[in-house]
Scaffold this motif. Sequence first.
Motif, PDB file in Angstrom:
ATOM      1  N   ARG A 143      -0.246   1.989  19.400  1.00  0.00           N
ATOM      2  CA  ARG A 143       0.507   3.204  19.124  1.00  0.00           C
ATOM      3  C   ARG A 143       0.084   3.755  17.773  1.00  0.00           C
ATOM      4  O   ARG A 143       0.129   3.067  16.766  1.00  0.00           O
ATOM      5  N   ALA A 144      -0.376   5.012  17.795  1.00  0.00           N
ATOM      6  CA  ALA A 144      -0.736   5.649  16.533  1.00  0.00           C
ATOM      7  C   ALA A 144       0.519   5.838  15.701  1.00  0.00           C
ATOM      8  O   ALA A 144       1.592   6.134  16.236  1.00  0.00           O
ATOM      9  N   TYR A 145       0.408   5.685  14.395  1.00  0.00           N
ATOM     10  CA  TYR A 145       1.565   5.869  13.528  1.00  0.00           C
ATOM     11  C   TYR A 145       1.108   6.410  12.184  1.00  0.00           C
ATOM     12  O   TYR A 145      -0.077   6.370  11.839  1.00  0.00           O
ATOM     13  N   VAL A 146       2.044   6.940  11.427  1.00  0.00           N
ATOM     14  CA  VAL A 146       1.780   7.440  10.082  1.00  0.00           C
ATOM     15  C   VAL A 146       2.275   6.401   9.092  1.00  0.00           C
ATOM     16  O   VAL A 146       3.449   6.018   9.110  1.00  0.00           O
ATOM     17  N   LEU A 147       1.374   5.948   8.240  1.00  0.00           N
ATOM     18  CA  LEU A 147       1.703   4.922   7.250  1.00  0.00           C
ATOM     19  C   LEU A 147       2.146   5.568   5.947  1.00  0.00           C
ATOM     20  O   LEU A 147       1.440   6.432   5.406  1.00  0.00           O
ATOM     21  N   VAL A 148       3.291   5.164   5.441  1.00  0.00           N
ATOM     22  CA  VAL A 148       3.741   5.561   4.110  1.00  0.00           C
ATOM     23  C   VAL A 148       3.527   4.361   3.196  1.00  0.00           C
ATOM     24  O   VAL A 148       4.244   3.364   3.264  1.00  0.00           O
ATOM     25  N   SER A 205      -2.968   6.752  12.048  1.00  0.00           N
ATOM     26  CA  SER A 205      -3.434   8.109  12.327  1.00  0.00           C
ATOM     27  C   SER A 205      -3.422   8.964  11.069  1.00  0.00           C
ATOM     28  O   SER A 205      -4.178   9.930  10.951  1.00  0.00           O
ATOM     29  N   GLY A 206      -2.552   8.630  10.132  1.00  0.00           N
ATOM     30  CA  GLY A 206      -2.487   9.332   8.857  1.00  0.00           C
ATOM     31  C   GLY A 206      -1.828   8.434   7.818  1.00  0.00           C
ATOM     32  O   GLY A 206      -1.060   7.530   8.175  1.00  0.00           O
ATOM     33  N   ILE A 207      -2.134   8.666   6.546  1.00  0.00           N
ATOM     34  CA  ILE A 207      -1.591   7.837   5.471  1.00  0.00           C
ATOM     35  C   ILE A 207      -1.018   8.743   4.384  1.00  0.00           C
ATOM     36  O   ILE A 207      -1.655   9.722   3.977  1.00  0.00           O
ATOM     37  N   ILE A 208       0.189   8.401   3.924  1.00  0.00           N
ATOM     38  CA  ILE A 208       0.814   9.077   2.790  1.00  0.00           C
ATOM     39  C   ILE A 208       0.861   8.098   1.621  1.00  0.00           C
ATOM     40  O   ILE A 208       1.364   6.984   1.760  1.00  0.00           O
ATOM     41  N   ILE A 209       0.333   8.519   0.482  1.00  0.00           N
ATOM     42  CA  ILE A 209       0.447   7.731  -0.745  1.00  0.00           C
ATOM     43  C   ILE A 209       1.536   8.378  -1.594  1.00  0.00           C
ATOM     44  O   ILE A 209       1.346   9.462  -2.141  1.00  0.00           O
ATOM     45  N   LEU A 210       2.688   7.733  -1.666  1.00  0.00           N
ATOM     46  CA  LEU A 210       3.786   8.284  -2.454  1.00  0.00           C
ATOM     47  C   LEU A 210       3.428   8.280  -3.937  1.00  0.00           C
ATOM     48  O   LEU A 210       2.733   7.381  -4.418  1.00  0.00           O
TER      49      LEU A 210
END
Length: 463
Positions: free
Chosen positions: A25-30, A79-84
Amino acid sequence: MPAGARLATAILLFAALMGVVSTARAYVLVYDKGFSGYETGSGGSTYISVAPAEQIVQTWNQWGFPDVQLGETIDTSASGIIILGCTQLDKGDVDKLYEYVESGGRLVLDLHCPGTADNLAFKLGILRAEQPYTGTIIQEMNLPYITVKGYPIDRPIVRRGTPFNSRYVKMIYVGPTFTQSGTALSSTFVTPNGEPVAFFGQVGKGYVYITGCLLCSNQLLMANILDWLEDGRVDFPSFYVYRRVYPETKLVGKPFYDEITIEIPPDARETMSVSADYVYNEPGICRLTPTLKTNTGFDQTGTEKLLFEYDPERPMQCSLGPFIVRINWQSPNGPTYREFTVPGPYVQVISPPLSIPPNYTPYILGAILAVLAAATPFALRWKKKKEIKRLVKRLDGIEYGMEDLRRKFMTRAITEDIYKQLLQKYIAEAEEIKAKLREMGVDPHEVLKKRKESVKSVPAKPR
């Protein structure tokens, strides 16, 4: 192994692989290593208070993005990554994220806190400006994970398939400004003074969105960013908005019209609703108050028409206000709410033409040509003098920048790699300016010396 056994083994292996693929399952990593929320400002003109990462992700899940997950390790299969902002990146993280983007990943980088993330931003073509923006503060925002007050970004952006889709949907920004050191990314949000604070563009096979306060994005902008991270596009249902302003020539004292038409396709009318607002009282747009002449509402064909009238009383060159369209529809994740903006067209209102008798025309043209001929040498000298002044001022600024750069390096405010790269950039730009000055017959060393002496000779203001 017999051929039949090999075939059976291949079938089982293929089935196993298909099972893995079907359950993956594709997911967005924070990425939140070391992140525990933060607070900046103390009740002044700018203020931010950010909750822990768990509350941020929980809110995004409630907005209809269940595939957004926290993690303290960088998973390049996301699928995408957020760097806080204010996370704890190390050099290995920086290298891994850069490779992730170049290989086709989608990355959102928040640079709210100075640190190792600046090294990644620099590799992507972005560096911090020396001074933050200090404009007028006019708005506050409260979301479940952030309280912020700052100034709005107003840049017309209507790009489907990117994280950005509107101008007057407020994105509050209170972090430091950034400048562009490379050519890979282009500015997408700027301050009213034209200072870029957010960038978007392609790096390698992937895409990057960089800003100084990601969590300061309003709910609608943040939802678009999350939507884009999932699959590389912002999903909107199909509908049509047309805008035309007429007549082509707009004269003082004569009305002109702004017509907006919205059409909803037949197959979407039962699951979709559209509303619209016409914004005309924001800074930076025409100082004209429109009069609503026609509002048909949606008819049986799914079409709505709005017609506004303007009555200009003086000449002007400006943009009309944007038209905000709000859409509600049933998506696979449930009821979904989005906004986008039809930017205001540029208009020029001119005075009615003067009526000149034909027998006077040759004399008037002759007088104009005589004035232009007399003014041309003066204009050229003035233009050259102005350009020299600009170049000298920039050269002076570069020298100051190099001194400031050395101070930052000595105090470990920046890394050695960034120091060397920025210093090389400053030196190259300074040499280019000096060469231009020499071509214009000016000794750069002498003119800099005179400028510094004139600055020293200015008496200090009494306290």
